[in-house]
Motif scaffolding. Structure first.
Motif, PDB file in Angstrom:
ATOM      1  N   THR A  58     -14.908  14.152   6.806  1.00 55.30           N
ATOM      2  CA  THR A  58     -13.979  15.135   7.359  1.00 55.30           C
ATOM      3  C   THR A  58     -14.719  15.961   8.402  1.00 55.30           C
ATOM      4  OG1 THR A  58     -12.700  15.289   5.309  1.00 55.30           O
ATOM      5  CG2 THR A  58     -12.504  17.116   6.853  1.00 55.30           C
ATOM      6  N   VAL A  59     -14.161  16.100   9.594  1.00 59.60           N
ATOM      7  CA  VAL A  59     -14.798  16.839  10.686  1.00 59.60           C
ATOM      8  C   VAL A  59     -13.775  17.813  11.284  1.00 59.60           C
ATOM      9  CG1 VAL A  59     -15.964  16.644  12.921  1.00 59.60           C
ATOM     10  CG2 VAL A  59     -16.252  14.832  11.211  1.00 59.60           C
ATOM     11  N   PRO A  60     -14.089  19.137  11.274  1.00 56.33           N
ATOM     12  CA  PRO A  60     -15.177  19.752  10.509  1.00 56.33           C
ATOM     13  C   PRO A  60     -14.853  19.778   9.017  1.00 56.33           C
ATOM     14  CG  PRO A  60     -13.819  21.436  11.537  1.00 56.33           C
ATOM     15  CD  PRO A  60     -13.284  20.124  12.022  1.00 56.33           C
ATOM     16  N   GLU A  61     -15.849  19.969   8.198  1.00 57.99           N
ATOM     17  CA  GLU A  61     -15.637  20.021   6.755  1.00 57.99           C
ATOM     18  C   GLU A  61     -14.751  21.214   6.387  1.00 57.99           C
ATOM     19  OE1 GLU A  61     -16.398  17.986   4.434  1.00 57.99           O
ATOM     20  OE2 GLU A  61     -17.727  16.583   5.461  1.00 57.99           O
ATOM     21  N   ILE A  62     -13.902  21.000   5.413  1.00 54.43           N
ATOM     22  CA  ILE A  62     -13.015  22.063   4.916  1.00 54.43           C
ATOM     23  C   ILE A  62     -13.475  22.453   3.528  1.00 54.43           C
ATOM     24  CG2 ILE A  62     -10.647  22.703   4.331  1.00 54.43           C
ATOM     25  CD1 ILE A  62     -11.108  22.222   7.281  1.00 54.43           C
ATOM     26  N   GLY A  63     -13.767  23.755   3.336  1.00 55.89           N
ATOM     27  CA  GLY A  63     -14.269  24.215   2.042  1.00 55.89           C
ATOM     28  C   GLY A  63     -13.224  24.072   0.946  1.00 55.89           C
ATOM     29  N   MET A  64     -13.645  23.547  -0.196  1.00 51.50           N
ATOM     30  CA  MET A  64     -12.727  23.379  -1.324  1.00 51.50           C
ATOM     31  C   MET A  64     -12.362  24.701  -1.967  1.00 51.50           C
ATOM     32  SD  MET A  64     -12.085  20.167  -1.443  1.00 51.50           S
ATOM     33  CE  MET A  64     -11.407  19.939  -3.075  1.00 51.50           C
ATOM     34  N   ASP A  65     -13.080  25.772  -1.599  1.00 57.27           N
ATOM     35  CA  ASP A  65     -12.781  27.073  -2.182  1.00 57.27           C
ATOM     36  C   ASP A  65     -11.779  27.860  -1.336  1.00 57.27           C
ATOM     37  OD1 ASP A  65     -14.437  27.378  -0.036  1.00 57.27           O
ATOM     38  OD2 ASP A  65     -15.737  28.887  -0.959  1.00 57.27           O
ATOM     39  N   GLU A  66     -11.238  27.202  -0.308  1.00 55.65           N
ATOM     40  CA  GLU A  66     -10.233  27.868   0.517  1.00 55.65           C
ATOM     41  C   GLU A  66      -9.020  28.226  -0.347  1.00 55.65           C
ATOM     42  OE1 GLU A  66     -10.376  28.670   3.659  1.00 55.65           O
ATOM     43  OE2 GLU A  66     -12.221  27.672   4.287  1.00 55.65           O
ATOM     44  N   HIS A 197      -5.935  23.009  10.797  1.00 53.78           N
ATOM     45  CA  HIS A 197      -6.291  23.898   9.701  1.00 53.78           C
ATOM     46  C   HIS A 197      -6.306  25.333  10.218  1.00 53.78           C
ATOM     47  CE1 HIS A 197      -7.988  25.212   5.952  1.00 53.78           C
ATOM     48  NE2 HIS A 197      -9.050  25.708   6.544  1.00 53.78           N
ATOM     49  N   PRO A 198      -5.579  26.238   9.546  1.00 57.10           N
ATOM     50  CA  PRO A 198      -5.578  27.636   9.982  1.00 57.10           C
ATOM     51  C   PRO A 198      -6.911  28.325   9.639  1.00 57.10           C
ATOM     52  CG  PRO A 198      -4.299  27.388   7.969  1.00 57.10           C
ATOM     53  CD  PRO A 198      -4.700  26.010   8.382  1.00 57.10           C
ATOM     54  N   VAL A 199      -7.449  29.034  10.600  1.00 59.41           N
ATOM     55  CA  VAL A 199      -8.728  29.729  10.409  1.00 59.41           C
ATOM     56  C   VAL A 199      -8.514  31.205  10.710  1.00 59.41           C
ATOM     57  CG1 VAL A 199     -11.116  29.947  11.173  1.00 59.41           C
ATOM     58  CG2 VAL A 199     -10.054  27.685  11.019  1.00 59.41           C
ATOM     59  N   GLN A 214      -9.922  13.255   9.559  1.00 57.58           N
ATOM     60  CA  GLN A 214     -10.463  12.658   8.338  1.00 57.58           C
ATOM     61  C   GLN A 214     -10.534  11.149   8.550  1.00 57.58           C
ATOM     62  OE1 GLN A 214      -7.787  14.558   5.268  1.00 57.58           O
ATOM     63  NE2 GLN A 214      -9.735  15.437   4.594  1.00 57.58           N
ATOM     64  N   VAL A 215     -11.709  10.588   8.269  1.00 59.25           N
ATOM     65  CA  VAL A 215     -11.965   9.174   8.532  1.00 59.25           C
ATOM     66  C   VAL A 215     -11.952   8.407   7.217  1.00 59.25           C
ATOM     67  CG1 VAL A 215     -13.554   7.506   9.562  1.00 59.25           C
ATOM     68  CG2 VAL A 215     -13.368   9.821  10.525  1.00 59.25           C
ATOM     69  N   PHE A 216     -11.167   7.335   7.183  1.00 58.68           N
ATOM     70  CA  PHE A 216     -11.043   6.482   6.000  1.00 58.68           C
ATOM     71  C   PHE A 216     -11.560   5.080   6.315  1.00 58.68           C
ATOM     72  CE2 PHE A 216      -8.080   9.811   5.149  1.00 58.68           C
ATOM     73  CZ  PHE A 216      -7.912   9.872   3.776  1.00 58.68           C
TER      74      PHE A 216
END
Length: 238
Positions: A58-66, A197-199, A214-216
């Motif tokens: 995933t680019v950029p990485e998305i934090g799982m704690d969001e 993704h909202p930042v 996201q690359v699969f």
């Protein structure tokens, strides 16, 4: 009577006209000359989407704690299977001409899945536990030519990864029309999913959106076989 038949036979022999049986045989041979000698090649796969894929990056990485992990994001290591159901026919409204699939997500699932509105129904104990079983829903695939805006947005992100995309883009929409995935193929075995993704910017009450890909990679099917057919609304309750 015998004289007439005899005269006809003589006429055929003298003029060299072929008998009726020979003429019929010759016509059959002429008709067969246009048929190809080799059998027709096997048909191409219905869609490169059919099969099992696993998220590798995933680019950029998305934090799982969001606080919000969007429902159009997949989880790290997520395996997903797409089973082709058929083409949507005339009279199917907005889905006409699109392809219908069953999308199956394979466990294990992180608790963050419970914070996604679409998948929260599968969680238990006030969103602290996700049962260890498949989750599936019906989705519909549409195809469009790749436009210049998409190229400008994706190319700078994909080039450092050694990835590109074909001449078409795909949209995978949920059957309830709430939410969708943007899809691209680098090749048959590399699937690219793009979203936003909202930042939140510190000191600013407004959010800005950033592009996320996201690359699969295509992987072997699950040992227990392909996903079964979807039911009604596509939501199978725990």
């Amino acid at each position: 009577m015998f004289k007439r038949v005899f005269q006809s036979v003589v006429l055929v022999l003298v003029l060299g006209l072929p008998p009726l049986a020979a003429m019929a045989s010759s016509a059959s041979e002429d008709e067969g000359m246009d048929a190809p000698d080799d059998p027709a090649p096997p048909p191409l796969p219905r869609s490169p989407l059919e099969g099992t894929f696993q998220l590798v990056r995933t680019v950029p990485e998305i934090g799982m704690d969001e606080n919000e992990y969007r429902q159009d994001f997949f989880f790290p290591g997520q395996k997903v299977h797409f089973k082709y159901l058929g083409d949507m026919g005339r009279g199917d409204g907005i889905w006409e001409g699109q392809q219908a699939y069953v999308m199956t997500l394979y466990p294990p699932f992180p608790v963050a899945m419970c914070r996604q509105e679409r998948w929260g129904a599968y969680c238990r104990n006030n969103g602290t536990y996700v049962p260890y079983k498949e989750v599936q829903t019906q989705v519909n695939l549409s195809t469009d030519p790749l436009d210049e805006e998409q190229t400008q947005l994706l190319a700078p992100m994909l080039k450092p990864l050694g990835l590109g995309f074909g001449q078409h883009s795909y949209t995978l929409a949920f059957g309830d029309r709430i939410g969708a995935f943007g899809l691209h193929f680098h090749d048959r075995d590399t699937l690219i999913v793009d979203s936003y993704h909202p930042v939140h910017t510190p000191g600013n009450s407004k959010y800005r959106s950033i592009k996320v890909i996201q690359v699969f990679k295509r992987v072997a099917p699950e040992s227990h076989g392909a996903a079964p057919a979807a039911h009604g609304s596509g939501l199978r309750r725990p």
